[in-house]
Design a protein around this motif. Structure first.
Motif, PDB file in Angstrom:
ATOM      1  N   VAL A  48      21.248 -15.097  37.079  1.00  0.00           N
ATOM      2  CA  VAL A  48      20.036 -14.388  36.671  1.00  0.00           C
ATOM      3  C   VAL A  48      19.788 -13.274  37.680  1.00  0.00           C
ATOM      4  O   VAL A  48      19.537 -13.539  38.861  1.00  0.00           O
ATOM      5  CB  VAL A  48      18.826 -15.328  36.584  1.00  0.00           C
ATOM      6  CG1 VAL A  48      17.559 -14.531  36.252  1.00  0.00           C
ATOM      7  CG2 VAL A  48      19.055 -16.403  35.534  1.00  0.00           C
ATOM      8  N   TYR A  92      20.366 -12.197  32.336  1.00  0.00           N
ATOM      9  CA  TYR A  92      21.184 -13.408  32.493  1.00  0.00           C
ATOM     10  C   TYR A  92      22.620 -13.039  32.152  1.00  0.00           C
ATOM     11  O   TYR A  92      22.919 -12.597  31.032  1.00  0.00           O
ATOM     12  CB  TYR A  92      20.690 -14.513  31.560  1.00  0.00           C
ATOM     13  CG  TYR A  92      21.655 -15.677  31.407  1.00  0.00           C
ATOM     14  CD1 TYR A  92      21.651 -16.739  32.311  1.00  0.00           C
ATOM     15  CD2 TYR A  92      22.579 -15.707  30.369  1.00  0.00           C
ATOM     16  CE1 TYR A  92      22.540 -17.791  32.173  1.00  0.00           C
ATOM     17  CE2 TYR A  92      23.471 -16.755  30.223  1.00  0.00           C
ATOM     18  CZ  TYR A  92      23.443 -17.800  31.129  1.00  0.00           C
ATOM     19  OH  TYR A  92      24.326 -18.849  30.994  1.00  0.00           O
ATOM     20  N   LEU A 131      11.975 -17.739  31.494  1.00  0.00           N
ATOM     21  CA  LEU A 131      12.883 -18.207  32.540  1.00  0.00           C
ATOM     22  C   LEU A 131      12.238 -19.205  33.489  1.00  0.00           C
ATOM     23  O   LEU A 131      12.905 -19.677  34.420  1.00  0.00           O
ATOM     24  CB  LEU A 131      13.402 -17.011  33.350  1.00  0.00           C
ATOM     25  CG  LEU A 131      14.247 -15.995  32.599  1.00  0.00           C
ATOM     26  CD1 LEU A 131      14.595 -14.832  33.510  1.00  0.00           C
ATOM     27  CD2 LEU A 131      15.518 -16.641  32.053  1.00  0.00           C
ATOM     28  N   ASN A 136      17.597 -19.751  30.295  1.00  0.00           N
ATOM     29  CA  ASN A 136      18.863 -19.605  31.002  1.00  0.00           C
ATOM     30  C   ASN A 136      19.594 -20.941  31.144  1.00  0.00           C
ATOM     31  O   ASN A 136      20.827 -21.004  31.049  1.00  0.00           O
ATOM     32  CB  ASN A 136      18.650 -18.951  32.366  1.00  0.00           C
ATOM     33  CG  ASN A 136      17.676 -19.713  33.243  1.00  0.00           C
ATOM     34  OD1 ASN A 136      16.576 -20.052  32.802  1.00  0.00           O
ATOM     35  ND2 ASN A 136      18.057 -19.981  34.483  1.00  0.00           N
ATOM     36  N   ASP A 143      23.250 -21.844  29.657  1.00  0.00           N
ATOM     37  CA  ASP A 143      24.308 -22.442  30.486  1.00  0.00           C
ATOM     38  C   ASP A 143      24.978 -23.607  29.757  1.00  0.00           C
ATOM     39  O   ASP A 143      26.206 -23.677  29.644  1.00  0.00           O
ATOM     40  CB  ASP A 143      23.728 -22.967  31.802  1.00  0.00           C
ATOM     41  CG  ASP A 143      23.476 -21.883  32.836  1.00  0.00           C
ATOM     42  OD1 ASP A 143      24.004 -20.768  32.691  1.00  0.00           O
ATOM     43  OD2 ASP A 143      22.735 -22.168  33.800  1.00  0.00           O
TER      44      ASP A 143
END
Length: 319
Positions: A44, A65, A88, A97, A101
């Motif tokens: 980020v 991101y 976020l 984020n 992932d």
């Protein structure tokens, strides 16, 4: 657990039977996909400040991101989300984020670059004391139906991001989303510019009269978001994939009823699809899914579903 209406899109809201009796309205816990896992983590970058020509005298913050394994040779998909400070927030209900992932690492969605942007503030620099709060120019940007916010995002901010990171220019590989007024802002951008964004996420969307200004002796009437259901029924269909969420205990105030307005949006989109040939609204059709719950004006329900929303959005793309 009482479910008011659930679109059949494979979104899992089930809980153990013993937990259903203890569940309170609006209680939607986050699943494993929203928790930090032992997977490669994207980076980020930010916050960075941005001054806009399209919306002068304002400043906003944004974050980028960058997915793990990013390569400019294979530009990733794009996700733009409004109210970036909350999107976020590691202790909030969205944690986008972290969701990215986990889904990217598992191959559930394609690699995705995220751009998370706050509304503007009327100042030279973005205030450091706002935290998760709203800047002072949010309603003027998010709840307006004009093209100013779209132009800022498409013509100014995204080209700035593209100086450092490549991302897809295919609207089918781009999502724009938000919650509350951020949701109507996202819809307005895609409605005005389906060539830029082909997918929209709306959570507890403010499709109400916040942006409406009655006519006066010297100023014209300015419509608000509550006009969208009528516009949808009488306008050419945009080639958009749309996900909508709201709860039966959402706001009901001088601007309108949030849950009712979201239902009106869904009904108008469904009507447009069903009557496209009769009223010459095609050839495109909306790709629509919605989930209603019993929450209030909170990101909790939408956040709990976000992993499945992203899977649905890009269900037909190669991983």
């Amino acid at each position: 657990m009482k479910i008011f209406a659930v679109a059949a899109i494979g979104l899992c809201l089930a809980m153990p039977a013993f937990a259903e009796d203890l569940r309170k309205p609006g209680d939607y816990p986050l699943g494993a996909d929203s928790q930090v896992q032992a997977v490669p983590h994207g980076q980020v970058v930010g916050p960075m400040e941005f001054h806009s020509r399209a919306i002068p005298d304002t400043v906003r913050r944004y974050w980028v991101y960058v997915p793990a394994g990013y390569s400019a040779a294979t530009p990733p998909n794009l996700l733009v989300f409004q109210d970036g400070q909350r999107a976020l927030n590691p202790g909030g209900p969205l944690r986008i984020n972290t969701v990215l992932d986990n889904l990217i690492a598992r191959g559930d969605i394609p690699p995705t670059l995220g751009v998370f942007v706050t509304p503007g503030n009327v100042s030279e620099h973005y205030p450091d004391n706002l935290g998760m709060g709203n800047p002072d120019h949010r309603a003027e940007e998010y709840d307006a139906l004009n093209d100013d916010y779209s132009r800022m995002l498409i013509d100014e901010l995204l080209p700035e991001v593209a100086k450092s990171y490549r991302f897809s220019d295919d609207p089918k590989k781009r999502i724009i989303g938000g919650t509350s007024s951020g949701a109507i802002a996202a819809f307005t951008v895609a409605w005005n510019h389906p060539e830029a964004f082909g997918n929209v996420i709306s959570m507890i969307g403010s499709f109400t009269s916040i942006g409406m200004h009655p006519a006066t002796a010297t100023t014209p009437f300015i419509p608000g978001g509550d006009t969208y259901p009528g516009l949808i029924r009488k306008s050419k269909i945009r080639p958009l994939r749309i996900f909508m969420q709201d709860g039966s205990n959402d706001l009901d105030n001088e601007h309108g009823n949030w849950f009712l307005s979201s239902q009106q949006m869904v009904k108008s989109i469904e009507w447009a699809n069903a009557n496209a040939d009769k009223w010459n609204l095609g050839p495109a059709r909306y790709d629509l899914k919605h989930v209603w719950g019993d929450g209030g004006h909170s990101d909790q329900h939408g956040g709990s579903m976000l992993p499945d929303i992203l899977r649905w959005m890009w269900r037909d793309q190669g991983k």
